[in-house]
Design a protein around this motif. Structure first.
Motif, PDB file in Angstrom:
ATOM      1  N   TRP A  28       0.801  -1.222   0.000  1.00  0.00           N
ATOM      2  CA  TRP A  28       0.000   0.000   0.000  1.00  0.00           C
ATOM      3  C   TRP A  28       0.838   1.279   0.000  1.00  0.00           C
ATOM      4  O   TRP A  28       0.458   2.267  -0.650  1.00  0.00           O
ATOM      5  CB  TRP A  28      -1.035  -0.008   1.121  1.00  0.00           C
ATOM      6  CG  TRP A  28      -0.523   0.331   2.495  1.00  0.00           C
ATOM      7  CD1 TRP A  28      -0.173  -0.531   3.475  1.00  0.00           C
ATOM      8  CD2 TRP A  28      -0.322   1.643   3.019  1.00  0.00           C
ATOM      9  NE1 TRP A  28       0.262   0.133   4.576  1.00  0.00           N
ATOM     10  CE2 TRP A  28       0.159   1.489   4.341  1.00  0.00           C
ATOM     11  CE3 TRP A  28      -0.497   2.945   2.524  1.00  0.00           C
ATOM     12  CZ2 TRP A  28       0.481   2.568   5.152  1.00  0.00           C
ATOM     13  CZ3 TRP A  28      -0.186   4.017   3.321  1.00  0.00           C
ATOM     14  CH2 TRP A  28       0.302   3.842   4.632  1.00  0.00           C
ATOM     15  N   PRO A  29       1.975   1.323   0.715  1.00  0.00           N
ATOM     16  CA  PRO A  29       2.786   2.555   0.580  1.00  0.00           C
ATOM     17  C   PRO A  29       3.276   2.772  -0.851  1.00  0.00           C
ATOM     18  O   PRO A  29       3.337   3.904  -1.326  1.00  0.00           O
ATOM     19  CB  PRO A  29       3.958   2.307   1.541  1.00  0.00           C
ATOM     20  CG  PRO A  29       3.484   1.255   2.476  1.00  0.00           C
ATOM     21  CD  PRO A  29       2.601   0.380   1.673  1.00  0.00           C
ATOM     22  N   PHE A  30       3.587   1.652  -1.499  1.00  0.00           N
ATOM     23  CA  PHE A  30       4.045   1.771  -2.895  1.00  0.00           C
ATOM     24  C   PHE A  30       2.919   2.268  -3.789  1.00  0.00           C
ATOM     25  O   PHE A  30       3.143   3.106  -4.672  1.00  0.00           O
ATOM     26  CB  PHE A  30       4.542   0.405  -3.363  1.00  0.00           C
ATOM     27  CG  PHE A  30       5.036   0.412  -4.787  1.00  0.00           C
ATOM     28  CD1 PHE A  30       6.248   0.996  -5.128  1.00  0.00           C
ATOM     29  CD2 PHE A  30       4.270  -0.157  -5.797  1.00  0.00           C
ATOM     30  CE1 PHE A  30       6.683   1.002  -6.436  1.00  0.00           C
ATOM     31  CE2 PHE A  30       4.706  -0.145  -7.102  1.00  0.00           C
ATOM     32  CZ  PHE A  30       5.918   0.431  -7.418  1.00  0.00           C
ATOM     33  N   LEU A  31       1.687   1.752  -3.551  1.00  0.00           N
ATOM     34  CA  LEU A  31       0.549   2.201  -4.359  1.00  0.00           C
ATOM     35  C   LEU A  31       0.263   3.679  -4.137  1.00  0.00           C
ATOM     36  O   LEU A  31      -0.087   4.417  -5.066  1.00  0.00           O
ATOM     37  CB  LEU A  31      -0.693   1.376  -4.010  1.00  0.00           C
ATOM     38  CG  LEU A  31      -0.649  -0.118  -4.376  1.00  0.00           C
ATOM     39  CD1 LEU A  31      -1.904  -0.824  -3.898  1.00  0.00           C
ATOM     40  CD2 LEU A  31      -0.478  -0.289  -5.883  1.00  0.00           C
ATOM     41  N   VAL A  32       0.390   4.108  -2.865  1.00  0.00           N
ATOM     42  CA  VAL A  32       0.149   5.519  -2.573  1.00  0.00           C
ATOM     43  C   VAL A  32       1.219   6.406  -3.212  1.00  0.00           C
ATOM     44  O   VAL A  32       0.932   7.482  -3.745  1.00  0.00           O
ATOM     45  CB  VAL A  32       0.109   5.734  -1.044  1.00  0.00           C
ATOM     46  CG1 VAL A  32       0.058   7.227  -0.719  1.00  0.00           C
ATOM     47  CG2 VAL A  32      -1.096   5.026  -0.439  1.00  0.00           C
ATOM     48  N   MET A  33       2.463   5.909  -3.194  1.00  0.00           N
ATOM     49  CA  MET A  33       3.570   6.710  -3.707  1.00  0.00           C
ATOM     50  C   MET A  33       3.754   6.600  -5.225  1.00  0.00           C
ATOM     51  O   MET A  33       4.500   7.381  -5.807  1.00  0.00           O
ATOM     52  CB  MET A  33       4.867   6.275  -3.011  1.00  0.00           C
ATOM     53  CG  MET A  33       4.914   6.597  -1.527  1.00  0.00           C
ATOM     54  SD  MET A  33       4.812   8.387  -1.225  1.00  0.00           S
ATOM     55  CE  MET A  33       6.328   8.927  -2.013  1.00  0.00           C
ATOM     56  N   MET A  34       3.094   5.616  -5.827  1.00  0.00           N
ATOM     57  CA  MET A  34       3.322   5.380  -7.268  1.00  0.00           C
ATOM     58  C   MET A  34       3.083   6.627  -8.117  1.00  0.00           C
ATOM     59  O   MET A  34       3.905   6.950  -8.988  1.00  0.00           O
ATOM     60  CB  MET A  34       2.450   4.228  -7.762  1.00  0.00           C
ATOM     61  CG  MET A  34       2.719   3.840  -9.209  1.00  0.00           C
ATOM     62  SD  MET A  34       1.742   2.434  -9.734  1.00  0.00           S
ATOM     63  CE  MET A  34       2.475   1.137  -8.749  1.00  0.00           C
ATOM     64  N   PRO A  35       1.962   7.376  -7.959  1.00  0.00           N
ATOM     65  CA  PRO A  35       1.786   8.580  -8.802  1.00  0.00           C
ATOM     66  C   PRO A  35       2.920   9.586  -8.618  1.00  0.00           C
ATOM     67  O   PRO A  35       3.379  10.193  -9.601  1.00  0.00           O
ATOM     68  CB  PRO A  35       0.452   9.156  -8.302  1.00  0.00           C
ATOM     69  CG  PRO A  35      -0.268   8.000  -7.697  1.00  0.00           C
ATOM     70  CD  PRO A  35       0.799   7.153  -7.082  1.00  0.00           C
ATOM     71  N   PHE A  36       3.381   9.739  -7.358  1.00  0.00           N
ATOM     72  CA  PHE A  36       4.466  10.690  -7.118  1.00  0.00           C
ATOM     73  C   PHE A  36       5.773  10.186  -7.743  1.00  0.00           C
ATOM     74  O   PHE A  36       6.545  10.963  -8.312  1.00  0.00           O
ATOM     75  CB  PHE A  36       4.646  10.903  -5.614  1.00  0.00           C
ATOM     76  CG  PHE A  36       3.432  11.452  -4.941  1.00  0.00           C
ATOM     77  CD1 PHE A  36       3.114  12.802  -5.017  1.00  0.00           C
ATOM     78  CD2 PHE A  36       2.574  10.611  -4.234  1.00  0.00           C
ATOM     79  CE1 PHE A  36       1.990  13.311  -4.390  1.00  0.00           C
ATOM     80  CE2 PHE A  36       1.445  11.111  -3.610  1.00  0.00           C
ATOM     81  CZ  PHE A  36       1.148  12.462  -3.690  1.00  0.00           C
ATOM     82  N   ILE A  37       5.997   8.875  -7.630  1.00  0.00           N
ATOM     83  CA  ILE A  37       7.200   8.294  -8.240  1.00  0.00           C
ATOM     84  C   ILE A  37       7.156   8.458  -9.758  1.00  0.00           C
ATOM     85  O   ILE A  37       8.152   8.814 -10.393  1.00  0.00           O
ATOM     86  CB  ILE A  37       7.335   6.813  -7.855  1.00  0.00           C
ATOM     87  CG1 ILE A  37       7.576   6.681  -6.336  1.00  0.00           C
ATOM     88  CG2 ILE A  37       8.479   6.151  -8.621  1.00  0.00           C
ATOM     89  CD1 ILE A  37       7.551   5.254  -5.840  1.00  0.00           C
ATOM     90  N   ALA A  38       5.954   8.186 -10.347  1.00  0.00           N
ATOM     91  CA  ALA A  38       5.812   8.325 -11.798  1.00  0.00           C
ATOM     92  C   ALA A  38       6.053   9.770 -12.231  1.00  0.00           C
ATOM     93  O   ALA A  38       6.691  10.019 -13.268  1.00  0.00           O
ATOM     94  CB  ALA A  38       4.421   7.869 -12.232  1.00  0.00           C
ATOM     95  N   LEU A  39       5.537  10.718 -11.436  1.00  0.00           N
ATOM     96  CA  LEU A  39       5.735  12.122 -11.764  1.00  0.00           C
ATOM     97  C   LEU A  39       7.217  12.497 -11.700  1.00  0.00           C
ATOM     98  O   LEU A  39       7.731  13.202 -12.581  1.00  0.00           O
ATOM     99  CB  LEU A  39       4.931  12.989 -10.794  1.00  0.00           C
ATOM    100  CG  LEU A  39       5.016  14.509 -11.018  1.00  0.00           C
ATOM    101  CD1 LEU A  39       4.491  14.875 -12.399  1.00  0.00           C
ATOM    102  CD2 LEU A  39       4.244  15.245  -9.931  1.00  0.00           C
ATOM    103  N   ILE A  40       7.896  12.003 -10.652  1.00  0.00           N
ATOM    104  CA  ILE A  40       9.330  12.286 -10.525  1.00  0.00           C
ATOM    105  C   ILE A  40      10.104  11.695 -11.692  1.00  0.00           C
ATOM    106  O   ILE A  40      10.989  12.339 -12.274  1.00  0.00           O
ATOM    107  CB  ILE A  40       9.848  11.739  -9.178  1.00  0.00           C
ATOM    108  CG1 ILE A  40       9.230  12.526  -8.013  1.00  0.00           C
ATOM    109  CG2 ILE A  40      11.376  11.812  -9.125  1.00  0.00           C
ATOM    110  CD1 ILE A  40       9.529  11.953  -6.658  1.00  0.00           C
TER     111      ILE A  40
END
Length: 374
Positions: A84-96
């Motif tokens: 779940w932390p990865f799912l939450v962070m995925m949009p931010f990671i993709a944006l970065i």
């Protein structure tokens, strides 16, 4: 006092070898017999994972067990806590990642933009002072490619120009000799000599066209020097050169140029070539007893040169082909060299002149328009 929620799901049993229970996790341990090794068994409708070990030296036997349900719950909990932390962070990671990729590719995009905005005739090397280090080798290779293309085109133009220059004098001398021969030849040889003179004239015309083509291609790379030109005067001068040829075919060659000012900007030699080629085509392809009307008039934002003839016109299906090298029109049997409209197209593009070519009527006649915008 209740302990951990999984306390009831785990159990252990320590027994002496004589069967006495020495220690147990609770009174409700679901197993009473110690069996060595691992095994999975069904106890009270629930699946348990058990491990048993007998220690003869200490005269004890140990059995431990865990409810399979606990394992499944723990597995699911670990997976969810990991994902779940990865799912939450995925949009931010993709944006970065997207920002980093864009920044990394920005130097290449800048080079691509510079190349896309270049004129097809521009073979100057790209400036290296503002080029990022990452794409510097690519830009250097591009500049070397541009230089090789420039040299190849220069060699081609030089060959065309030199060959045309070298051919002009021999053709002029040859024509002179043939004309002398024509004056002395008998009537039987006259048709053959006339055909020979026509061939020499055609070859001479081709040489002149090749020279004009070489000049226009050179101007394409070097750039056009624009000066003020009197369009009426220039057009009249060219038409005068074709008066005798039009007279031989009994063609009515007329001109209308009632404008207050006929000043346009352009290269005089190149613009003269444009007008000459267009009138030459009109005279060549207009049949005997035809007419050619040349007019210069005003348009809302400049002047328009219009040439209308009563020739065979142009096949709409072959309209684009007529602007390619060595493409000749079909009409009254005249044999051109197929460079006129190609030269016209090249020069008007250098001068940014609007050009249109269309049939006057469905049965024939051609209207050519050149719009000189101010």
């Amino acid at each position: 006092v209740r302990g951990h929620e999984y306390e009831s799901k785990k159990a252990f049993l320590v027994k002496a070898l004589d069967g006495r229970v020495l220690l147990r996790s609770s009174k409700n341990v679901p197993f009473e017999t110690v069996i060595d090794g691992y095994r999975t068994t069904l106890i009270g409708g629930e699946r348990w994972r058990l491990f048993g070990l007998t220690e003869p030296e200490n005269a004890i036997a140990i059995m431990v067990g865990e409810n399979i349900e606990v394992r499944t719950e723990l597995q699911n909990e670990i997976v969810m806590n990991t994902i779940w932390p990865f799912l939450v962070m995925m949009p931010f990671i993709a944006l970065i990642i997207l920002v980093v990729i864009n920044q990394g590719l920005k130097p290449l995009q800048l080079v691509a933009e510079k190349v896309s905005k270049r004129s097809p005739s521009s073979l100057d090397g790209l400036a290296l002072d503002a080029v990022p280090v990452e794409v510097l080798p690519l830009v250097k290779e591009l500049n070397q490619l541009f230089e090789r293309i420039r040299q190849a085109l220069d060699n081609e133009r030089r060959f065309t120009s030199n060959a045309a220059h070298e051919l002009r004098t021999p053709l002029a001398v040859l024509k002179t000799h043939v004309q002398v021969l024509q004056m002395k030849a008998n009537d039987e040889l006259q048709p053959t000599i006339s055909r020979l003179l026509n061939g020499i004239d055609r070859a001479t015309h081709m040489v002149e066209q090749l020279l004009t083509l070489a000049r226009s291609e050179a101007k394409e790379l070097e750039g056009v020097t624009f000066v003020e030109l009197d369009l009426v005067s220039l057009t009249r001068s060219v038409m005068t050169d074709y008066a005798n040829l039009a007279l031989e075919k009994n063609i009515t060659l007329s001109f209308e140029g009632n404008v207050e000012t006929s000043q346009v900007k352009g290269d005089k030699a190149l613009m003269e070539s444009v007008i000459r080629n267009l009138i030459d085509n009109a005279v060549r392809y207009t049949p005997v007893d035809g007419s050619i009307n040349v007019s210069i008039g005003k348009i809302p934002d400049g002047l328009q040169l219009r040439i209308e003839d009563t020739g065979p016109g142009i096949d709409p299906a072959k309209k684009e082909l007529m602007f390619q090298r060595f493409q000749r029109g079909n009409g009254n049997g005249e044999q051109g060299v197929g460079l006129g409209l190609f030269i016209v197209k090249q020069i008007i593009e250098l001068h940014h002149i609007d050009f249109s070519l269309e049939n006057a009527t469905p049965t024939g006649g051609l209207i050519v328009r050149l719009d000189f915008k101010r």
